[in-house]
Design a protein around this motif. Structure first.
Motif, PDB file in Angstrom:
ATOM      1  N   THR A 111       0.803  -1.235   0.019  1.00  0.00           N
ATOM      2  CA  THR A 111      -0.068   0.170   0.164  1.00  0.00           C
ATOM      3  C   THR A 111       0.855   1.198   0.117  1.00  0.00           C
ATOM      4  O   THR A 111       0.551   2.167  -0.764  1.00  0.00           O
ATOM      5  N   ALA A 112       1.694   1.381   0.790  1.00  0.00           N
ATOM      6  CA  ALA A 112       2.699   2.343   0.980  1.00  0.00           C
ATOM      7  C   ALA A 112       3.407   2.562  -0.516  1.00  0.00           C
ATOM      8  O   ALA A 112       3.595   3.793  -1.163  1.00  0.00           O
ATOM      9  N   VAL A 113       3.984   1.611  -1.025  1.00  0.00           N
ATOM     10  CA  VAL A 113       4.671   1.790  -2.494  1.00  0.00           C
ATOM     11  C   VAL A 113       3.711   2.098  -3.438  1.00  0.00           C
ATOM     12  O   VAL A 113       3.910   3.087  -4.073  1.00  0.00           O
ATOM     13  N   THR A 114       2.405   1.650  -3.531  1.00  0.00           N
ATOM     14  CA  THR A 114       1.510   2.001  -4.388  1.00  0.00           C
ATOM     15  C   THR A 114       1.081   3.739  -4.406  1.00  0.00           C
ATOM     16  O   THR A 114       1.043   4.357  -5.261  1.00  0.00           O
ATOM     17  N   VAL A 115       1.023   4.064  -2.949  1.00  0.00           N
ATOM     18  CA  VAL A 115       0.434   5.484  -2.845  1.00  0.00           C
ATOM     19  C   VAL A 115       1.760   6.197  -3.278  1.00  0.00           C
ATOM     20  O   VAL A 115       1.516   7.453  -3.733  1.00  0.00           O
ATOM     21  N   GLU A 116       3.077   5.999  -2.931  1.00  0.00           N
ATOM     22  CA  GLU A 116       4.141   6.713  -3.294  1.00  0.00           C
ATOM     23  C   GLU A 116       4.142   6.756  -4.834  1.00  0.00           C
ATOM     24  O   GLU A 116       4.549   7.823  -5.294  1.00  0.00           O
ATOM     25  N   LEU A 117       3.933   5.774  -5.605  1.00  0.00           N
ATOM     26  CA  LEU A 117       4.110   5.485  -6.896  1.00  0.00           C
ATOM     27  C   LEU A 117       3.197   6.375  -7.563  1.00  0.00           C
ATOM     28  O   LEU A 117       3.167   7.400  -8.434  1.00  0.00           O
ATOM     29  N   VAL A 118       1.963   6.303  -7.020  1.00  0.00           N
ATOM     30  CA  VAL A 118       0.704   7.187  -7.533  1.00  0.00           C
ATOM     31  C   VAL A 118       0.900   8.672  -7.438  1.00  0.00           C
ATOM     32  O   VAL A 118       0.639   9.532  -8.027  1.00  0.00           O
ATOM     33  N   CYS A 119       1.389   9.160  -6.103  1.00  0.00           N
ATOM     34  CA  CYS A 119       1.721  10.756  -5.806  1.00  0.00           C
ATOM     35  C   CYS A 119       2.861  10.904  -6.818  1.00  0.00           C
ATOM     36  O   CYS A 119       2.844  12.080  -7.239  1.00  0.00           O
ATOM     37  N   ARG A 120       3.943  10.319  -7.027  1.00  0.00           N
ATOM     38  CA  ARG A 120       4.997  10.726  -8.040  1.00  0.00           C
ATOM     39  C   ARG A 120       4.415  10.905  -9.568  1.00  0.00           C
ATOM     40  O   ARG A 120       4.742  11.938 -10.211  1.00  0.00           O
ATOM     41  N   TRP A 121       3.496   9.846  -9.790  1.00  0.00           N
ATOM     42  CA  TRP A 121       2.980   9.894 -11.326  1.00  0.00           C
ATOM     43  C   TRP A 121       2.260  11.235 -11.373  1.00  0.00           C
ATOM     44  O   TRP A 121       2.116  11.772 -12.409  1.00  0.00           O
ATOM     45  N   ARG A 122       1.247  11.586 -10.235  1.00  0.00           N
ATOM     46  CA  ARG A 122       0.465  12.601 -10.325  1.00  0.00           C
ATOM     47  C   ARG A 122       1.216  14.015 -10.516  1.00  0.00           C
ATOM     48  O   ARG A 122       0.886  14.757 -11.036  1.00  0.00           O
ATOM     49  N   LEU A 123       2.612  13.988  -9.604  1.00  0.00           N
ATOM     50  CA  LEU A 123       3.098  15.100  -9.668  1.00  0.00           C
ATOM     51  C   LEU A 123       3.725  15.423 -11.266  1.00  0.00           C
ATOM     52  O   LEU A 123       3.981  16.615 -11.521  1.00  0.00           O
ATOM     53  N   ARG A 124       4.284  14.335 -11.753  1.00  0.00           N
ATOM     54  CA  ARG A 124       4.800  14.491 -13.013  1.00  0.00           C
ATOM     55  C   ARG A 124       3.983  14.925 -14.177  1.00  0.00           C
ATOM     56  O   ARG A 124       4.317  15.426 -15.096  1.00  0.00           O
ATOM     57  N   HIS A 125       2.468  14.201 -14.014  1.00  0.00           N
ATOM     58  CA  HIS A 125       1.544  14.493 -15.036  1.00  0.00           C
ATOM     59  C   HIS A 125       0.703  15.851 -14.580  1.00  0.00           C
ATOM     60  O   HIS A 125      -0.294  15.684 -15.282  1.00  0.00           O
ATOM     61  N   GLU A 126       0.848  16.703 -13.961  1.00  0.00           N
ATOM     62  CA  GLU A 126       0.251  17.887 -13.188  1.00  0.00           C
ATOM     63  C   GLU A 126       0.410  18.905 -14.606  1.00  0.00           C
ATOM     64  O   GLU A 126       1.522  18.950 -14.895  1.00  0.00           O
TER      65      GLU A 126
END
Length: 127
Positions: A111-126
């Protein structure tokens, strides 16, 4: 309409939707002959609804919040059934606890790794 009645009706509607997804998930699993619990199938259906935008998460927030707040009640029957298996717990209890601890740790890490990856992905695609 009275705000209390409006909130109560909305809560009941949200709970009805969540119950309907649970029942539909169980029915789908039975129709296809899959060994997947209805709750898991219902959650998968809910995920599809969220992912496609058919349902917004805020739409079911009150009903889900109530269920989450009372989650401990859902585990009482499972805990009470352990009383019937005292001998099994005495002989194999350490293995059961080890599996529970490792699986809980694994769920937390994934869960922690998934949340981290999703947060990083969202930051790159904002924008």
């Amino acid at each position: 309409m009275n705000p209390v009645i409006h909130k109560t009706l909305r809560l009941l509607a949200e709970l009805a939707v969540l119950l309907g997804l649970f029942l539909l998930g169980g029915q789908l699993a039975a129709w296809f002959g899959w060994p997947i619990p209805g709750g898991v199938m219902g959650l998968a259906l809910l995920l599809v609804l969220f992912a496609t935008g058919a349902v917004k998460p805020a739409t079911l927030q009150r009903g889900a919040g109530l269920l989450m707040a009372e989650m401990l009640l859902f585990f009482i029957p499972a805990l009470m059934s352990l009383l019937d298996y005292g001998s099994l717990l005495r002989s194999e209890g350490w293995r059961i606890l080890l599996v529970i601890a490792l699986s809980t740790l694994l769920v937390m890490v994934v869960t922690a790794v998934t949340v981290e990856l999703v947060c990083r992905w969202r930051l790159r695609h904002e924008p």
